[in-house]
Design a protein around this motif. Structure first.
Motif, mmCIF file in Angstrom:
data_model
loop_
_atom_site.group_PDB
_atom_site.id
_atom_site.type_symbol
_atom_site.label_atom_id
_atom_site.label_comp_id
_atom_site.label_asym_id
_atom_site.label_seq_id
_atom_site.Cartn_x
_atom_site.Cartn_y
_atom_site.Cartn_z
ATOM 1 N N LYS A 51 0.946 -1.004 -0.003
ATOM 2 C CA LYS A 51 0.001 -0.003 -0.006
ATOM 3 C C LYS A 51 0.811 1.174 0.007
ATOM 4 N N TYR A 52 1.903 1.293 0.739
ATOM 5 C CA TYR A 52 2.675 2.303 1.066
ATOM 6 C C TYR A 52 3.551 2.729 -0.409
ATOM 7 N N LYS A 53 4.132 1.552 -0.813
ATOM 8 C CA LYS A 53 5.147 1.580 -2.067
ATOM 9 C C LYS A 53 4.324 2.010 -3.294
ATOM 10 N N LEU A 54 3.030 1.647 -3.395
ATOM 11 C CA LEU A 54 2.062 2.010 -4.707
ATOM 12 C C LEU A 54 1.283 3.139 -4.392
ATOM 13 N N ASN A 55 1.393 3.850 -3.238
ATOM 14 C CA ASN A 55 0.342 4.938 -2.809
ATOM 15 C C ASN A 55 -1.021 4.551 -3.183
ATOM 16 N N ILE A 56 -1.608 3.469 -2.698
ATOM 17 C CA ILE A 56 -3.043 3.063 -3.253
ATOM 18 C C ILE A 56 -3.718 2.953 -2.092
ATOM 19 N N ARG A 57 -5.249 3.145 -2.232
ATOM 20 C CA ARG A 57 -6.044 3.012 -1.289
ATOM 21 C C ARG A 57 -6.417 1.756 -0.649
ATOM 22 N N SER A 58 -6.662 1.350 0.440
ATOM 23 C CA SER A 58 -6.708 -0.117 1.036
ATOM 24 C C SER A 58 -7.747 -1.068 0.330
ATOM 25 N N ASN A 59 -8.976 -0.177 -0.075
ATOM 26 C CA ASN A 59 -10.032 -1.014 -0.708
ATOM 27 C C ASN A 59 -9.679 -1.459 -2.295
ATOM 28 N N LYS A 60 -8.788 -0.570 -2.868
ATOM 29 C CA LYS A 60 -8.447 -1.045 -3.987
ATOM 30 C C LYS A 60 -7.342 -2.115 -4.226
ATOM 31 N N LEU A 61 -6.509 -1.876 -3.005
ATOM 32 C CA LEU A 61 -5.632 -2.828 -2.860
ATOM 33 C C LEU A 61 -5.867 -4.186 -2.821
ATOM 34 N N SER A 62 -7.165 -4.215 -1.792
ATOM 35 C CA SER A 62 -7.625 -5.574 -1.308
ATOM 36 C C SER A 62 -8.259 -6.116 -2.565
ATOM 37 N N TYR A 63 -9.069 -5.476 -3.430
ATOM 38 C CA TYR A 63 -9.568 -5.840 -4.527
ATOM 39 C C TYR A 63 -8.555 -6.583 -5.341
ATOM 40 N N TRP A 64 -7.488 -5.923 -5.805
ATOM 41 C CA TRP A 64 -6.427 -6.584 -6.747
ATOM 42 C C TRP A 64 -5.699 -7.639 -6.098
ATOM 43 N N LEU A 65 -5.436 -7.696 -4.856
ATOM 44 C CA LEU A 65 -4.687 -8.799 -4.266
ATOM 45 C C LEU A 65 -5.641 -9.949 -4.324
ATOM 46 N N LYS A 66 -6.932 -9.804 -3.929
ATOM 47 C CA LYS A 66 -7.817 -11.115 -3.963
ATOM 48 C C LYS A 66 -7.825 -11.471 -5.262
ATOM 49 N N LYS A 67 -7.919 -10.694 -6.260
ATOM 50 C CA LYS A 67 -8.078 -11.043 -7.729
ATOM 51 C C LYS A 67 -6.787 -11.972 -8.222
ATOM 52 N N LEU A 68 -5.537 -11.335 -7.592
ATOM 53 C CA LEU A 68 -4.440 -12.035 -8.147
ATOM 54 C C LEU A 68 -4.312 -13.243 -7.400
ATOM 55 N N LEU A 69 -4.774 -13.378 -6.151
ATOM 56 C CA LEU A 69 -4.616 -14.566 -5.319
ATOM 57 C C LEU A 69 -5.385 -15.659 -6.133
#
Length: 66
Positions: free
Chosen positions: A21-39
């Protein structure tokens, strides 16, 4: 965003949610979405509290680091 996460984890062996989240400067909900999708796509693997590239996805790195 998918490519940025894969590229980031190609350089760092494993990272926590907050580190990504810090390195990509992204909001938590957006990051959660993409991590779930990639998993779900078996591109990422999760070990305890960290994420890393799945062994089956490491072949994607050369295509993303142009």
């Amino acid at each position: 965003m998918k490519e940025e996460i894969i590229t980031l984890l190609g350089y760092d062996e494993s990272l926590s949610f907050n580190e990504i989240k810090y390195k990509l400067n992204i909001r938590s909900n957006k990051l959660s979405y993409w991590l779930k999708k990639l998993l779900q796509e078996n591109i990422l693997a999760k070990e305890n509290t960290t994420y890393k590239l799945a062994e089956t996805a490491e072949h994607l790195i050369p295509y993303l680091s142009k």
